[in-house]
Design a protein around this motif. Structure first.
Motif, PDB file in Angstrom:
ATOM      1  N   ALA A  35      -4.924  -2.235  -8.042  1.00 36.72           N
ATOM      2  CA  ALA A  35      -4.877  -3.471  -8.820  1.00 36.72           C
ATOM      3  C   ALA A  35      -3.477  -4.068  -8.794  1.00 36.72           C
ATOM      4  O   ALA A  35      -2.484  -3.361  -8.645  1.00 36.72           O
ATOM      5  CB  ALA A  35      -5.299  -3.202 -10.266  1.00 36.72           C
ATOM      6  N   ARG A  36      -3.419  -5.377  -8.959  1.00 38.72           N
ATOM      7  CA  ARG A  36      -2.147  -6.087  -9.058  1.00 38.72           C
ATOM      8  C   ARG A  36      -2.324  -7.266 -10.007  1.00 38.72           C
ATOM      9  O   ARG A  36      -3.463  -7.643 -10.335  1.00 38.72           O
ATOM     10  CB  ARG A  36      -1.673  -6.555  -7.689  1.00 38.72           C
ATOM     11  N   PRO A  37      -1.228  -7.875 -10.472  1.00 35.82           N
ATOM     12  CA  PRO A  37      -1.366  -9.011 -11.381  1.00 35.82           C
ATOM     13  C   PRO A  37      -2.168 -10.141 -10.743  1.00 35.82           C
ATOM     14  O   PRO A  37      -1.969 -10.480  -9.574  1.00 35.82           O
ATOM     15  CB  PRO A  37       0.091  -9.439 -11.625  1.00 35.82           C
ATOM     16  N   GLY A  38      -3.081 -10.702 -11.523  1.00 33.81           N
ATOM     17  CA  GLY A  38      -3.884 -11.825 -11.048  1.00 33.81           C
ATOM     18  C   GLY A  38      -3.381 -13.138 -11.613  1.00 33.81           C
ATOM     19  O   GLY A  38      -2.271 -13.233 -12.140  1.00 33.81           O
ATOM     20  N   PHE A  87      -0.174   5.842  -2.131  1.00 31.27           N
ATOM     21  CA  PHE A  87       1.223   6.229  -2.319  1.00 31.27           C
ATOM     22  C   PHE A  87       2.112   5.008  -2.522  1.00 31.27           C
ATOM     23  O   PHE A  87       2.995   4.996  -3.380  1.00 31.27           O
ATOM     24  CB  PHE A  87       1.719   7.048  -1.117  1.00 31.27           C
ATOM     25  N   ASP A  88       1.888   3.977  -1.723  1.00 30.61           N
ATOM     26  CA  ASP A  88       2.684   2.759  -1.849  1.00 30.61           C
ATOM     27  C   ASP A  88       2.537   2.144  -3.237  1.00 30.61           C
ATOM     28  O   ASP A  88       3.518   1.734  -3.868  1.00 30.61           O
ATOM     29  CB  ASP A  88       2.256   1.756  -0.781  1.00 30.61           C
ATOM     30  N   SER A  89       1.304   2.097  -3.742  1.00 28.62           N
ATOM     31  CA  SER A  89       1.051   1.487  -5.050  1.00 28.62           C
ATOM     32  C   SER A  89       1.631   2.314  -6.190  1.00 28.62           C
ATOM     33  O   SER A  89       2.068   1.767  -7.210  1.00 28.62           O
ATOM     34  CB  SER A  89      -0.451   1.299  -5.259  1.00 28.62           C
ATOM     35  N   TRP A  90       1.643   3.655  -6.030  1.00 26.91           N
ATOM     36  CA  TRP A  90       2.198   4.514  -7.081  1.00 26.91           C
ATOM     37  C   TRP A  90       3.679   4.230  -7.316  1.00 26.91           C
ATOM     38  O   TRP A  90       4.176   4.376  -8.430  1.00 26.91           O
ATOM     39  CB  TRP A  90       2.020   5.979  -6.691  1.00 26.91           C
ATOM     40  N   PHE A  91       4.373   3.826  -6.276  1.00 26.40           N
ATOM     41  CA  PHE A  91       5.812   3.643  -6.382  1.00 26.40           C
ATOM     42  C   PHE A  91       6.220   2.183  -6.561  1.00 26.40           C
ATOM     43  O   PHE A  91       7.390   1.839  -6.411  1.00 26.40           O
ATOM     44  CB  PHE A  91       6.510   4.240  -5.145  1.00 26.40           C
ATOM     45  N   ARG A  92       5.284   1.329  -6.896  1.00 30.76           N
ATOM     46  CA  ARG A  92       5.577  -0.089  -7.136  1.00 30.76           C
ATOM     47  C   ARG A  92       5.236  -0.442  -8.572  1.00 30.76           C
ATOM     48  O   ARG A  92       4.193  -0.034  -9.093  1.00 30.76           O
ATOM     49  CB  ARG A  92       4.780  -0.976  -6.175  1.00 30.76           C
ATOM     50  N   THR A  93       6.105  -1.224  -9.193  1.00 31.16           N
ATOM     51  CA  THR A  93       5.861  -1.611 -10.589  1.00 31.16           C
ATOM     52  C   THR A  93       4.820  -2.712 -10.708  1.00 31.16           C
ATOM     53  O   THR A  93       4.292  -2.939 -11.797  1.00 31.16           O
ATOM     54  CB  THR A  93       7.172  -2.093 -11.248  1.00 31.16           C
ATOM     55  N   ASP A  94       4.532  -3.407  -9.606  1.00 26.41           N
ATOM     56  CA  ASP A  94       3.555  -4.496  -9.652  1.00 26.41           C
ATOM     57  C   ASP A  94       2.202  -4.082  -9.083  1.00 26.41           C
ATOM     58  O   ASP A  94       1.403  -4.932  -8.688  1.00 26.41           O
ATOM     59  CB  ASP A  94       4.084  -5.728  -8.913  1.00 26.41           C
ATOM     60  N   ARG A  95       1.956  -2.785  -9.015  1.00 27.65           N
ATOM     61  CA  ARG A  95       0.674  -2.279  -8.546  1.00 27.65           C
ATOM     62  C   ARG A  95       0.206  -1.152  -9.462  1.00 27.65           C
ATOM     63  O   ARG A  95       1.012  -0.504 -10.120  1.00 27.65           O
ATOM     64  CB  ARG A  95       0.776  -1.737  -7.109  1.00 27.65           C
ATOM     65  N   ALA A  96      -1.093  -0.914  -9.493  1.00 31.01           N
ATOM     66  CA  ALA A  96      -1.649   0.190 -10.279  1.00 31.01           C
ATOM     67  C   ALA A  96      -2.752   0.860  -9.478  1.00 31.01           C
ATOM     68  O   ALA A  96      -3.465   0.208  -8.703  1.00 31.01           O
ATOM     69  CB  ALA A  96      -2.206  -0.317 -11.608  1.00 31.01           C
ATOM     70  N   VAL A  97      -2.884   2.160  -9.660  1.00 32.03           N
ATOM     71  CA  VAL A  97      -3.940   2.944  -9.019  1.00 32.03           C
ATOM     72  C   VAL A  97      -4.862   3.475 -10.117  1.00 32.03           C
ATOM     73  O   VAL A  97      -4.397   4.147 -11.034  1.00 32.03           O
ATOM     74  CB  VAL A  97      -3.362   4.125  -8.208  1.00 32.03           C
ATOM     75  N   MET A  98      -6.143   3.162 -10.013  1.00 27.86           N
ATOM     76  CA  MET A  98      -7.095   3.572 -11.046  1.00 27.86           C
ATOM     77  C   MET A  98      -8.321   4.203 -10.394  1.00 27.86           C
ATOM     78  O   MET A  98      -8.713   3.793  -9.293  1.00 27.86           O
ATOM     79  CB  MET A  98      -7.520   2.360 -11.882  1.00 27.86           C
ATOM     80  N   PRO A  99      -8.940   5.187 -11.063  1.00 26.52           N
ATOM     81  CA  PRO A  99     -10.188   5.731 -10.536  1.00 26.52           C
ATOM     82  C   PRO A  99     -11.224   4.615 -10.389  1.00 26.52           C
ATOM     83  O   PRO A  99     -11.393   3.788 -11.287  1.00 26.52           O
ATOM     84  CB  PRO A  99     -10.617   6.744 -11.600  1.00 26.52           C
TER      85      PRO A  99
END
Length: 262
Positions: A35-38, A87-99
Motif C-alpha cells: 500500500a501507498r498514500p492515495g 523488502f523495498d516497501s519495508w524500508f520505505r516510509t511511504d509504503r506499507a506491507v500488509m497481509p
C-alpha cells in the motif's frame, strides 16, 4: 573414492540449497498487499469538476478552507507480490506491507471487490447524511443531499462527509466555518448516531494528507497512536470518537481552546 573437502568448499556446497530457496522465494508470489498514500479529496470542493456535496431544499453557506478525506492505494487481491517488492516497501516510509487477507478478507475477484467497496461508499454516504442531520437536529427528508466521489470506494470517508454537510449548512454555528481557513484532513467511518470507527491504513493516510497541504489530521481515537507515530513533521494529530468530538475540536482550533491529542 572420497576426498576431503576444504572448509571454503564445504561452505559453498552447503550454501547451494539456501541460495536455491531464496531464488525460489524471489520468483514466487507472496500473500501480501503493498500500500501507498492515495488521493485526497476536498469534500467542500469538486471532484472531476462536480461538487462532492450538493444540497437542495435548504439554505447553504459559503465555505472556506478544505476538508480532505484520505485514501490508500493497494495492490489488487490477485496481484503477484514478489519478495524484492516486500523488502523495498519495508524500508520505505511511504509504503506499507500488509497481509492480503487483512485487506481483502472476503476474497473474490477484483471486479467483485470493487463493487463491494463502491457499495460500502454508497451506504457510507447515506449514513453520513443521517449523522449530520441528527447532529444539527434537522428532520430526515427535510432536504436532499447528493454526494459524488467518483470511483472512490470504501466506508472511511463517512466522518468527513458528515463534517462537510455540517459546514455547508451551519458552519461553526456562530457565523464562521469549521475549518478556519485551514486544510483539515482525516479519516473515519461514521454511524447514524455519530460514532466514529477505525478504518486501517492510517500510516499511509497521514502521509497523503501532509503531501496535499493539511496541517491537521482527524483520526479515530483507536488509531491515534499509530497516526502519531507515522505523522510527518508539521501535521497535528487530533483523536475523535464521535462527530460531536470532531466538530468541537475544529471549533477549538479556531478559538484557541483545548484540543485533544494522542
Amino acid at each position: 573414492m572420497l576426498s576431503r573437502l576444504s572448509r571454503p568448499r564445504v561452505l559453498a556446497l552447503c550454501a547451494l540449497p539456501v541460495l536455491a530457496l531464496f531464488g525460489t522465494a524471489a520468483l514466487a508470489p507472496l500473500p501480501f498487499t503493498l500500500a501507498r498514500p492515495g488521493v485526497t479529496a476536498d469534500v467542500l470542493g469538486k471532484d472531476d469538476g462536480r461538487p462532492v456535496i450538493t444540497i437542495t431544499g435548504a439554505e447553504t453557506r459559503p465555505t472556506d478552507g478544505q476538508l480532505r478525506m484520505t485514501t490508500i492505494l493497494a495492490t489488487g487481491p490477485k496481484a503477484d507480490v514478489r519478495i524484492g517488492e516486500v523488502f523495498d516497501s519495508w524500508f520505505r516510509t511511504d509504503r506499507a506491507v500488509m497481509p492480503r487477507d487483512a485487506v481483502y478478507p472476503t476474497g473474490g475477484s477484483e471486479k467483485e471487490i470493487e463493487k463491494h467497496n463502491l457499495d460500502d461508499m454508497k451506504e457510507s454516504q447515506n449514513v453520513a447524511v443521517d449523522a449530520a442531520l441528527d447532529y444539527l437536529d434537522r428532520e430526515p427528508g427535510s432536504m436532499r443531499v447528493d454526494v459524488d466521489l467518483g470511483d472512490i470506494g470504501g466506508p472511511s470517508a463517512g466522518l468527513f462527509l458528515s463534517l462537510g454537510i455540517i459546514d455547508k449548512l451551519d458552519g461553526n454555528g456562530s457565523g464562521g466555518g469549521l475549518t478556519g481557513g485551514r486544510t483539515i484532513a482525516g479519516t473515519g467511518t461514521i454511524t447514524a448516531d455519530g460514532r466514529v470507527g477505525a478504518v486501517g491504513g492510517v500510516s499511509m493516510k497521514v502521509q497523503g494528507a501532509h503531501r496535499d497541504g493539511a496541517s491537521v489530521f482527524l483520526v479515530p481515537k483507536a488509531e491515534c497512536g499509530q497516526a502519531e507515530a507515522e505523522a510527518p513533521e508539521g501535521l497535528r494529530i487530533v483523536p475523535v470518537s464521535t462527530l460531536k468530538d470532531a466538530v468541537g475540536s475544529l471549533k477549538a482550533l479556531e478559538s484557541g481552546g483545548k484540543v485533544p491529542s494522542c
